[in-house]
Motif scaffolding. Structure first.
Motif, mmCIF file in Angstrom:
data_model
loop_
_atom_site.group_PDB
_atom_site.id
_atom_site.type_symbol
_atom_site.label_atom_id
_atom_site.label_comp_id
_atom_site.label_asym_id
_atom_site.label_seq_id
_atom_site.Cartn_x
_atom_site.Cartn_y
_atom_site.Cartn_z
ATOM 1 N N HIS A 279 4.918 1.891 7.665
ATOM 2 C CA HIS A 279 4.269 1.715 6.362
ATOM 3 C C HIS A 279 2.939 2.473 6.303
ATOM 4 C CE1 HIS A 279 7.312 -1.020 5.185
ATOM 5 N NE2 HIS A 279 6.911 -2.035 5.917
ATOM 6 N N CYS A 280 2.169 2.400 7.372
ATOM 7 C CA CYS A 280 0.853 3.059 7.377
ATOM 8 C C CYS A 280 1.002 4.580 7.380
ATOM 9 C CB CYS A 280 0.043 2.602 8.588
ATOM 10 S SG CYS A 280 -0.392 0.848 8.545
ATOM 11 N N ALA A 281 1.930 5.100 8.183
ATOM 12 C CA ALA A 281 2.159 6.546 8.209
ATOM 13 C C ALA A 281 2.680 7.038 6.865
ATOM 14 C CB ALA A 281 3.131 6.896 9.323
ATOM 15 N N SER A 282 3.565 6.259 6.259
ATOM 16 C CA SER A 282 4.112 6.653 4.957
ATOM 17 C C SER A 282 3.039 6.625 3.875
ATOM 18 C CB SER A 282 5.271 5.722 4.574
ATOM 19 O OG SER A 282 5.870 6.120 3.365
ATOM 20 N N ALA B 218 10.348 9.955 10.179
ATOM 21 C CA ALA B 218 10.183 10.622 8.882
ATOM 22 C C ALA B 218 8.786 10.376 8.320
ATOM 23 C CB ALA B 218 11.251 10.128 7.905
ATOM 24 N N ALA B 219 8.291 9.149 8.448
ATOM 25 C CA ALA B 219 6.955 8.833 7.942
ATOM 26 C C ALA B 219 5.881 9.585 8.719
ATOM 27 C CB ALA B 219 6.707 7.327 8.024
ATOM 28 N N ALA B 220 6.008 9.632 10.046
ATOM 29 C CA ALA B 220 5.007 10.303 10.879
ATOM 30 C C ALA B 220 4.995 11.813 10.627
ATOM 31 C CB ALA B 220 5.278 10.020 12.359
ATOM 32 N N THR B 221 6.180 12.432 10.576
ATOM 33 C CA THR B 221 6.229 13.878 10.325
ATOM 34 C C THR B 221 5.733 14.210 8.922
ATOM 35 O OG1 THR B 221 8.583 13.618 9.738
ATOM 36 C CG2 THR B 221 8.065 14.350 11.978
ATOM 37 N N GLY B 222 5.983 13.302 7.956
ATOM 38 C CA GLY B 222 5.469 13.526 6.606
ATOM 39 C C GLY B 222 3.950 13.491 6.578
ATOM 40 N N ALA B 223 3.365 12.528 7.295
ATOM 41 C CA ALA B 223 1.901 12.438 7.354
ATOM 42 C C ALA B 223 1.305 13.658 8.043
ATOM 43 C CB ALA B 223 1.492 11.157 8.085
ATOM 44 N N ILE B 224 1.942 14.127 9.111
ATOM 45 C CA ILE B 224 1.456 15.333 9.807
ATOM 46 C C ILE B 224 1.533 16.537 8.884
ATOM 47 C CG2 ILE B 224 2.033 16.944 11.670
ATOM 48 C CD1 ILE B 224 2.806 14.501 13.365
ATOM 49 N N TRP B 225 2.618 16.643 8.137
ATOM 50 C CA TRP B 225 2.794 17.758 7.192
ATOM 51 C C TRP B 225 1.618 17.819 6.211
ATOM 52 C CZ3 TRP B 225 7.116 17.580 2.907
ATOM 53 C CH2 TRP B 225 6.992 18.697 2.072
ATOM 54 N N ILE C 108 0.841 -1.203 0.000
ATOM 55 C CA ILE C 108 0.000 0.000 0.000
ATOM 56 C C ILE C 108 0.872 1.247 0.000
ATOM 57 C CG2 ILE C 108 -1.696 1.308 1.337
ATOM 58 C CD1 ILE C 108 -2.840 -1.408 2.262
ATOM 59 N N GLU C 109 1.952 1.210 0.778
ATOM 60 C CA GLU C 109 2.878 2.350 0.805
ATOM 61 C C GLU C 109 3.475 2.611 -0.569
ATOM 62 O OE1 GLU C 109 7.195 3.623 2.748
ATOM 63 O OE2 GLU C 109 6.263 1.705 3.274
ATOM 64 N N GLU C 110 3.932 1.537 -1.243
ATOM 65 C CA GLU C 110 4.550 1.694 -2.567
ATOM 66 C C GLU C 110 3.553 2.205 -3.602
ATOM 67 O OE1 GLU C 110 7.546 1.508 -3.666
ATOM 68 O OE2 GLU C 110 8.573 0.706 -1.911
ATOM 69 N N CYS C 111 2.301 1.789 -3.481
ATOM 70 C CA CYS C 111 1.302 2.104 -4.506
ATOM 71 C C CYS C 111 0.506 3.373 -4.199
ATOM 72 C CB CYS C 111 0.334 0.928 -4.675
ATOM 73 S SG CYS C 111 1.113 -0.614 -5.234
ATOM 74 N N ALA C 112 0.758 4.004 -3.061
ATOM 75 C CA ALA C 112 -0.080 5.124 -2.620
ATOM 76 C C ALA C 112 -0.005 6.336 -3.535
ATOM 77 C CB ALA C 112 0.296 5.530 -1.193
ATOM 78 N N THR C 113 1.046 6.444 -4.329
ATOM 79 C CA THR C 113 1.166 7.597 -5.220
ATOM 80 C C THR C 113 0.377 7.413 -6.516
ATOM 81 O OG1 THR C 113 3.220 6.634 -6.088
ATOM 82 C CG2 THR C 113 3.434 8.260 -4.338
ATOM 83 N N ASP C 114 -0.078 6.199 -6.786
ATOM 84 C CA ASP C 114 -0.851 5.938 -8.002
ATOM 85 C C ASP C 114 -2.301 6.376 -7.798
ATOM 86 O OD1 ASP C 114 -2.715 3.910 -9.648
ATOM 87 O OD2 ASP C 114 -0.790 4.103 -10.689
ATOM 88 N N PRO C 115 -2.879 7.142 -8.729
ATOM 89 C CA PRO C 115 -4.250 7.660 -8.546
ATOM 90 C C PRO C 115 -5.297 6.574 -8.319
ATOM 91 C CG PRO C 115 -3.158 8.790 -10.370
ATOM 92 C CD PRO C 115 -2.261 7.668 -9.966
ATOM 93 N N VAL C 116 -5.182 5.454 -9.019
ATOM 94 C CA VAL C 116 -6.170 4.380 -8.860
ATOM 95 C C VAL C 116 -6.094 3.804 -7.450
ATOM 96 C CG1 VAL C 116 -6.904 2.116 -9.674
ATOM 97 C CG2 VAL C 116 -6.129 3.839 -11.318
ATOM 98 N N TYR C 117 -4.897 3.531 -6.987
ATOM 99 C CA TYR C 117 -4.728 2.991 -5.642
ATOM 100 C C TYR C 117 -5.138 4.020 -4.594
ATOM 101 C CZ TYR C 117 -2.147 -1.094 -7.354
ATOM 102 O OH TYR C 117 -1.784 -2.266 -7.981
ATOM 103 N N ARG C 118 -4.814 5.286 -4.848
ATOM 104 C CA ARG C 118 -5.136 6.326 -3.873
ATOM 105 C C ARG C 118 -6.641 6.410 -3.633
ATOM 106 N NH1 ARG C 118 -2.788 11.763 -5.645
ATOM 107 N NH2 ARG C 118 -0.842 10.639 -5.282
#
Length: 487
Positions: free
Chosen positions: A347-350, A388-395, A313-323
């Motif tokens: 993984h979930c935060a990222s 890094a993943a948590a701060t990115g999600a907060i951002w 899910i983390e790897e595919c999250a940038t794809d519009p269909v998966y998103r």
């Protein structure tokens, strides 16, 4: 036989002489022996297999012994370069003086010779004996490769003996953690054979085949070979077996069968996780029906299953269909954020970080109470990847004003300011980005100033990281709206 010593030496004499050779002489001897082995096995252009113990030839690499030829897919020229460069660095670091080879090296080589004898009983015994060694140690991995053991192990995958196949796959799974050896396996056509084994009824065989594919498919050519040989559809079908199991009888046999299905599905998810680094593979996985299966498996209570699913899910999250599909997975992602497994939390935060540019997803994270777990993860200062993943999600979640209001309640701005010092750049980029978003509110600008955040932000302007500089300038521009922050 070519050698740096007298050409009349017997093979036994040569083995005894190896320990006395200099590093340069050993390199030459190993290379010459490998060249002879290449001629004896009639393998053409298996460049990476013929490197010797610690010699890696640059430039030429045969695509495969069987299949995988043709023009590379368009995305392969641009994707996966980072992991290939990392593997090249790992391979280079294996260049070392091996004049004092341990006894395990020679013991394994003697056992590999029994594999070539053709006797099924001796082969199974030899495979079991090799498994007793610590195959995670590089010298044991190289011992198998340098005597031609990889060719034998790959060939054993095509026999009719289940025990030989399982024993061979177990060894290949362990040694394929070595970047050089996983390329050798791909050169020998091992991936094509492993993909076919995914159709076998024996679950242990399918499980080992999928796990080995997961190890080998960590460079772009291997990922392409798996896709071109129909591996993605087969791997997705392994997930389906687990998602429909667990119903019906509650007998001991049924429970064991369910556990087996879970293990097979986990192995399939591991392989798909490795393959999902390619955009073409992501699309092939989507066409094979992976998205609803991921949604079902994400509800599992088994962390060992959830980690590879979260990785996909983390790897595919940038794809519009998966998103779009991830919108329905937010409750389960938030639930995992509140767990205790740091890798799963990462993984979930990222995944939220990558897809929270979507306003609906930001709102769903807030609706399902996901902001508080993200704030709590800021305390994990020792785990930089998780931080890094948590701060990115907060951002990204802070783009919405409604989310900023909750961060104010949690005192998240104060916690972010404390992270402006002694953190790696991947963390700082996200921390400063989050502060820049929060500083759009006057109250938060005051909070940043009172928490002592202005001076660390100014100090970050002396760096060279472009993304960090951009975020820092945005944060300081917002803070400059308050006169007290300027003075």
């Amino acid at each position: 036989m070519p050698s740096t010593t007298t050409t009349d030496n017997t093979l036994a004499d040569a083995n005894r002489q190896k320990l006395l050779l200099s590093s340069r002489a050993w390199d030459t001897l190993a290379t010459d022996r490998n060249n002879l082995r290449r001629n004896n096995t009639n393998l053409t252009k298996t460049g990476s297999l013929e490197r010797g113990i610690n010699t890696r030839l640059g430039g030429f690499t045969d695509r495969s012994r069987r299949g995988g030829q043709g023009n590379p897919d368009s995305e392969e020229s641009s994707e996966g370069d980072d992991d290939d460069e990392e593997e090249d660095q790992l391979i280079e670091r294996t260049r070392q003086d091996q004049t004092d080879l341990p006894s395990e090296y020679w013991q394994i080589q003697r056992l590999v010779k029994y594999l070539k004898g053709g006797n099924p009983t001796a082969t199974v015994i030899a495979l079991s004996s090799i498994r007793d060694f610590n195959l995670s140690i590089e010298i044991c991995q190289l011992a198998i490769r340098d005597v031609g053991g990889l060719e034998v192990l790959v060939n054993l995958l095509e026999t009719d003996d289940i025990d030989c196949k399982i024993g061979s796959l177990y060894i290949l799974k362990e040694v394929s953690n070595n970047p050089s050896i996983r390329r050798n396996i791909a050169d020998l056509g091992g991936l094509q054979t492993m993909v076919k084994l995914l159709d076998e009824p024996e679950k242990d065989l399918k499980c080992l085949a999928a796990e080995t594919i997961a190890h080998v498919a960590k460079f772009k050519r291997a990922r392409r070979v798996v896709r071109q040989n129909g591996g993605i559809k087969r791997l997705v079908s392994l997930l389906e077996n687990a998602s429909v199991s667990g119903h019906g009888s509650n007998t001991h046999a049924s429970h064991n069968d369910h556990a087996k299905n879970i293990e097979v599905a986990r192995a399939g998810a591991l392989a798909l996780w490795s393959l999902s680094r390619s955009n073409l593979n992501k699309h092939a996985m989507q066409r094979a029906g992976v998205i609803p299966l991921l949604a079902k498996l994400l509800k599992s209570s088994n962390d060992n299953m959830l980690i590879p699913v979260g990785g996909i899910i983390e790897e595919c999250a940038t794809d519009p269909v998966y998103r779009t599909a991830i919108r329905g997975m937010i409750p389960d992602l938030v639930k995992s954020l509140s767990g205790t497994n740091a890798e799963l939390q990462k993984h979930c935060a990222s995944a939220i970080f990558k897809c929270a540019v979507d306003k609906e997803i930001r709102d769903l994270v807030r609706k399902h109470l996901g902001l508080r777990p993200l704030h709590d993860l800021l305390q994990q200062t020792e785990n930089k990847a998780l931080l890094a993943a948590a701060t990115g999600a907060i951002w990204k979640c802070a783009i919405s004003r409604e989310n900023i209001a909750q961060f104010q309640e949690f005192r998240t701005i104060d916690a972010l300011v404390q992270l402006l010092n002694n953190q790696p750049e991947e963390v700082l980029v996200n921390v400063v980005g989050a502060l820049a978003e929060c500083a759009k509110e006057a109250e938060n600008r005051t909070t940043i100033r009172k928490a002592g955040g202005i001076s660390p932000l100014v100090n970050l302007l002396t760096g060279t990281n472009q993304a960090l500089l951009v975020n820092t300038c945005h944060a300081l521009r917002q803070c400059a709206e308050e006169p007290e922050s300027v003075t």
